[in-house]
Design a protein around this motif. Structure first.
Motif, short mmCIF file in Angstrom:
data_model
loop_
_atom_site.label_atom_id
_atom_site.label_comp_id
_atom_site.label_asym_id
_atom_site.label_seq_id
_atom_site.Cartn_x
_atom_site.Cartn_y
_atom_site.Cartn_z
N PHE A 95 0.83 -1.20 0.00
CA PHE A 95 0.00 0.00 0.00
C PHE A 95 0.86 1.26 0.00
CE2 PHE A 95 -2.70 3.28 1.83
CZ PHE A 95 -3.85 3.13 1.09
N VAL A 96 1.88 1.31 0.87
CA VAL A 96 2.70 2.53 0.92
C VAL A 96 3.60 2.65 -0.31
CG1 VAL A 96 2.57 2.73 3.43
CG2 VAL A 96 4.53 1.56 2.40
N ALA A 97 3.89 1.51 -0.98
CA ALA A 97 4.68 1.57 -2.22
C ALA A 97 3.96 2.38 -3.29
CB ALA A 97 4.98 0.16 -2.72
N ARG A 98 2.63 2.41 -3.22
CA ARG A 98 1.85 3.23 -4.16
C ARG A 98 2.19 4.72 -4.04
NH1 ARG A 98 -4.39 1.50 -4.00
NH2 ARG A 98 -4.25 0.13 -5.80
N TYR A 99 2.76 5.10 -2.91
CA TYR A 99 3.14 6.50 -2.65
C TYR A 99 4.65 6.69 -2.74
CZ TYR A 99 -1.66 6.90 -1.19
OH TYR A 99 -3.05 6.88 -1.17
N GLY A 100 5.35 5.74 -3.30
CA GLY A 100 6.79 5.88 -3.49
C GLY A 100 7.63 5.46 -2.30
N ILE A 101 7.02 4.90 -1.27
CA ILE A 101 7.77 4.45 -0.10
C ILE A 101 8.03 2.95 -0.29
CG2 ILE A 101 7.75 4.18 2.41
CD1 ILE A 101 5.77 6.58 2.46
N GLU A 102 9.20 2.63 -0.81
CA GLU A 102 9.51 1.23 -1.13
C GLU A 102 10.62 0.76 -0.21
OE1 GLU A 102 9.53 0.03 -5.14
OE2 GLU A 102 8.14 1.61 -5.74
N SER A 103 10.25 0.47 1.01
CA SER A 103 11.18 0.01 2.04
C SER A 103 10.78 -1.38 2.50
CB SER A 103 11.13 0.96 3.24
OG SER A 103 11.48 2.27 2.86
N PRO A 104 11.78 -2.18 2.92
CA PRO A 104 11.43 -3.50 3.44
C PRO A 104 10.70 -3.38 4.78
CG PRO A 104 13.78 -3.09 3.69
CD PRO A 104 13.21 -1.94 2.92
#
Length: 188
Positions: A95-104
């Motif tokens: 879900f947060v990857a949709r906002y550019g937050i691509e963290s493990p």
């Protein structure tokens, strides 16, 4: 109001993330796509990025590796992890990857043996005597760039179980507890 705590500037083309994420805004397609999760265990330095669910089914080899990654690193024991917990961890990350937050997803604690759980209690570290960690149904987690309030609010919006908020100051910050038990929240 909860705020994101960015560690790096977001891509200018991205829409800024909201202060509070709400998973109830997701469409069915989000939950039907293949699921790849990226995890890190700060205690052991292990990292993995695994496709663990596709076409409506768990991929057994990836599931076994996830159970190992969420093992009790102190008691050195592995147990089956509730697939619903994996769904919660993946959902938060995707879900947060949709906002550019691509963290493990940082796994601070996954499965715990009874002995490891009792040691935490003896040391005065927050741990319930009947902890769902001992059943493979709970994890203490962080995602870089999200404070406890934002991450916990997102996980709570999945309406899949309990969420505990553990606020700590300092560079590592706090964490949240996510489980697949009864729906409840608390602060520790």
């Amino acid at each position: 109001m909860a705020q994101l705590t960015p560690r790096e500037a977001p891509d200018e083309d991205l829409e800024p993330p909201p202060d509070i994420f709400d998973a109830q805004s997701l469409d069915l397609e989000f939950w039907l796509k293949p699921r790849t999760i990226q995890l890190i265990r700060p205690a052991s330095g292990e990292k993995a990025k695994l496709l663990y669910w596709k076409d409506g089914e768990l991929i057994d080899s990836a599931y076994q590796e996830l159970c190992y990654l969420l093992r009790d690193v102190n008691g050195k024991e592995t147990a089956p992890i509730d697939p619903k917990l994996l769904e919660t961890l993946w959902g938060a990350q995707a879900f947060v990857a949709r906002y550019g937050i691509e963290s493990p997803v940082e796994i601070l604690s996954g499965y715990r043996t009874k002995s490891s759980n009792n040691k935490l209690i003896e040391q005065g570290i927050p741990a319930a005597r009947q902890s769902l960690h001992m059943e493979g149904k709970a994890a203490d987690i962080r995602i870089a760039n999200l404070n406890e309030e934002v991450l916990g609010g997102l996980v709570r919006s999945f309406r899949q179980g309990g969420v505990g908020f553990y606020y700590r100051s300092g560079p590592r910050g706090g964490w949240i507890h996510a489980d697949t038990g009864l729906k409840r929240t608390w602060k520790g």
